[in-house]
Design a protein around this motif. Structure first.
Motif, PDB file in Angstrom:
ATOM      1  N   UNK A   1      -7.259  -7.681  28.151  1.00  0.00           N
ATOM      2  CA  UNK A   1      -5.966  -7.612  28.850  1.00  0.00           C
ATOM      3  C   UNK A   1      -5.169  -6.350  28.526  1.00  0.00           C
ATOM      4  N   UNK A   2      -5.074  -5.996  27.264  1.00  0.00           N
ATOM      5  CA  UNK A   2      -4.326  -4.791  26.885  1.00  0.00           C
ATOM      6  C   UNK A   2      -5.053  -3.521  27.300  1.00  0.00           C
ATOM      7  N   UNK A   3      -6.393  -3.568  27.306  1.00  0.00           N
ATOM      8  CA  UNK A   3      -7.157  -2.398  27.759  1.00  0.00           C
ATOM      9  C   UNK A   3      -6.887  -2.148  29.239  1.00  0.00           C
TER      10      UNK A   3
ATOM     11  N   UNK B   1     -12.814 -10.613  25.944  1.00  0.00           N
ATOM     12  CA  UNK B   1     -12.044 -10.747  27.191  1.00  0.00           C
ATOM     13  C   UNK B   1     -10.676 -11.364  26.922  1.00  0.00           C
ATOM     14  N   UNK B   2     -10.621 -12.323  26.008  1.00  0.00           N
ATOM     15  CA  UNK B   2      -9.351 -12.986  25.722  1.00  0.00           C
ATOM     16  C   UNK B   2      -8.399 -12.114  24.907  1.00  0.00           C
TER      17      UNK B   2
ATOM     18  N   UNK C   1     -14.709 -18.184  32.703  1.00  0.00           N
ATOM     19  CA  UNK C   1     -13.449 -18.905  32.546  1.00  0.00           C
ATOM     20  C   UNK C   1     -12.431 -18.071  31.771  1.00  0.00           C
ATOM     21  N   UNK C   2     -12.900 -17.336  30.763  1.00  0.00           N
ATOM     22  CA  UNK C   2     -11.987 -16.482  29.994  1.00  0.00           C
ATOM     23  C   UNK C   2     -11.366 -15.415  30.883  1.00  0.00           C
ATOM     24  N   UNK C   3     -12.191 -14.789  31.740  1.00  0.00           N
ATOM     25  CA  UNK C   3     -11.672 -13.779  32.664  1.00  0.00           C
ATOM     26  C   UNK C   3     -10.669 -14.396  33.635  1.00  0.00           C
ATOM     27  N   UNK C   4     -10.962 -15.609  34.109  1.00  0.00           N
ATOM     28  CA  UNK C   4     -10.058 -16.299  35.037  1.00  0.00           C
ATOM     29  C   UNK C   4      -8.744 -16.638  34.346  1.00  0.00           C
ATOM     30  N   UNK C   5      -8.813 -17.123  33.109  1.00  0.00           N
ATOM     31  CA  UNK C   5      -7.612 -17.485  32.367  1.00  0.00           C
ATOM     32  C   UNK C   5      -6.677 -16.294  32.170  1.00  0.00           C
ATOM     33  N   UNK C   6      -7.237 -15.104  32.037  1.00  0.00           N
ATOM     34  CA  UNK C   6      -6.434 -13.903  31.820  1.00  0.00           C
ATOM     35  C   UNK C   6      -6.164 -13.135  33.112  1.00  0.00           C
TER      36      UNK C   6
ATOM     37  N   UNK D   1     -10.462 -11.491  36.761  1.00  0.00           N
ATOM     38  CA  UNK D   1     -11.717 -11.674  37.514  1.00  0.00           C
ATOM     39  C   UNK D   1     -12.181 -10.401  38.193  1.00  0.00           C
ATOM     40  N   UNK D   2     -11.244  -9.585  38.685  1.00  0.00           N
ATOM     41  CA  UNK D   2     -11.605  -8.358  39.396  1.00  0.00           C
ATOM     42  C   UNK D   2     -12.052  -7.253  38.432  1.00  0.00           C
ATOM     43  N   UNK D   3     -11.870  -7.476  37.163  1.00  0.00           N
ATOM     44  CA  UNK D   3     -12.235  -6.458  36.165  1.00  0.00           C
ATOM     45  C   UNK D   3     -13.491  -6.830  35.386  1.00  0.00           C
ATOM     46  N   UNK D   4     -14.173  -7.914  35.778  1.00  0.00           N
ATOM     47  CA  UNK D   4     -15.408  -8.337  35.116  1.00  0.00           C
ATOM     48  C   UNK D   4     -16.485  -8.564  36.177  1.00  0.00           C
ATOM     49  N   UNK D   5     -17.618  -7.864  36.025  1.00  0.00           N
ATOM     50  CA  UNK D   5     -18.725  -7.969  36.975  1.00  0.00           C
ATOM     51  C   UNK D   5     -19.988  -8.369  36.225  1.00  0.00           C
ATOM     52  N   UNK D   6     -20.632  -9.447  36.676  1.00  0.00           N
ATOM     53  CA  UNK D   6     -21.927  -9.859  36.126  1.00  0.00           C
ATOM     54  C   UNK D   6     -23.047  -9.292  36.996  1.00  0.00           C
TER      55      UNK D   6
END
Length: 390
Positions: free
Chosen positions: A213-215, A208-209, A247-252, A255-260
């Motif tokens: 982001x580039x993807x 994710x870090x 937290x990694x998704x939030x830092x970058x 959040x809208x691109x990661x679903x648990x």
């Protein structure tokens, strides 16, 4: 009919790849042998009515070790098995002692972590027990090499790749639409899928870090769906993996691109495989922790889903480069990013070397039927050898 005793801490109703593997050891061997099982509480729900068994608590560890040994010993004295199979390294010590007391041959099925577990007590007690077994099954050649480096005799080792359920062709149809609809996802959205226990070794934080982001920049209509929970019942586990991923998704700002999704049913998992465009497997090479094989890559393949993975541990034995996916140099996130972007851009290209059909062909080489034939043959060889030596 020859009797085999399977003793394992990893068995349903506990969830995970090792639990599924041990269940299939029971299911396949029970077709030919009379298999009795020593396992965690509530295993009765996953055994045939005629199977004799004993249960023990799987935690805390001191309680597990005490009750698993004495319960299994009583079962072995009663049933007099010709062969004892330990489902992992953690039951190898009990299995070896009981095999000695009951004059039965002992096999231990080991996985990557069974060899590199860093705890000093494990290294001093359990590894010698593994070395002393009559045969050792390993889930990959990589695990075999690790075992040999730890002093396991190479002529005892047999590679037994885990199996997978091969879906019927007529099941590969409507599930994709239903899965997306249930999650409120449009049909043109591209899904990157991660399946497995949420551990540091799986490398999702770093992916994710350093890659996502580039993807997303190159393919804004893609999301990462994560299926799996933290392995709370595992022996070697650090908590907090999900929080670190979040937290990694939030830092970058992703959040809208990661679903648990957490734990899902088998039906939902099948639908997820069929709905996705890529399976992401960015495994890390960590000291004291290892990806023994990478069964999830085979599961993805049988549904026609290619895997992009770092070539770590036993993963190169699960992913066929340019047939069922792509193997990337460990830690090379630019190459991981580029491969994902190119694959998403060429999903329907006639020049794409990795196709759903090539993935399914690779996955078909790991059916549970093939797995069953392999372990039945190895059991017969050891039993016959023992009878000839008596």
């Amino acid at each position: 009919m020859k009797k085999i005793l399977l003793v394992t801490r990893n068995f349903p109703p506990l969830r995970g790849g090792m639990e599924r593997l041990n269940h299939h050891i029971y299911l396949e061997l029970n077709k030919t042998f009379d298999v009795v099982v020593a396992g965690p509480a509530d295993i009765l729900l996953y055994l045939s009515p005629s199977t004799r068994y004993c249960e023990f608590p799987h935690r805390p560890l001191p309680v597990f070790f005490w009750f698993s040994f004495w319960s299994t010993l009583r079962l072995a004295i009663k049933e007099k098995p010709a062969l004892i199979i330990s489902g992992s390294g953690i039951t190898a010590l009990s299995a070896r002692l009981i095999g000695y007391l009951c004059q039965a041959k002992v096999i231990t099925f080991i996985h990557g972590l069974d060899v590199v577990m860093p705890h000093p007590v494990y290294q001093r007690l359990f590894l010698p027990a593994i070395r002393a077994c009559d045969a050792i099954w390993v889930n990959s050649q990589n695990t075999a090499n690790l075992a040999i480096n730890k002093g396991v005799c190479s002529n005892k080792i047999k590679t037994v790749y885990p199996g997978v359920v091969i879906p019927e062709n007529n099941t590969l149809s409507q599930y994709s639409t239903d899965f997306r609809s249930e999650l409120g996802l449009t049909q043109d959205l591209k899904i990157l899928l991660s399946v497995g226990r949420l551990t540091e070794r799986k490398g999702l934080v770093e992916f994710i870090l350093y890659s996502l982001p580039d993807i997303v920049k190159a393919c804004p209509d893609c999301i990462l769906i994560i299926i799996g929970d933290e392995p709370n019942n595992a022996l070697h586990h650090k908590t907090g993996a999900k929080e670190k991923i979040t937290q990694a998704a939030k830092d970058k700002g992703l959040e809208k691109h990661v679903i648990f999704l957490g734990h899902v049913s088998e039906f939902q998992l099948e639908a997820a495989y069929q709905s996705s465009q890529l399976h992401i497997f960015p495994v890390l090479d960590l000291p004291g922790d290892i990806e023994g094989f990478g069964m999830v890559a085979i599961e993805a393949a049988v549904y026609g889903l290619p895997t992009v993975a770092f070539a770590v541990g036993g993963v190169p034995e699960a992913v066929s480069h340019h047939k069922s996916g792509w193997l990337i140099e460990p830690g090379n996130y630019p190459a991981m990013t580029e491969t994902v972007i190119n694959s998403l851009a060429n999903l329907n290209s006639s020049h794409q070397t990795v196709t759903p059909d090539s993935c399914r062909q690779h996955g078909a080489e790991f059916s549970w039927d093939i797995f069953g034939d392999r372990i039945k043959q190895l059991c017969w060889e050891l039993i016959t050898q023992n009878e000839q030596n008596q």
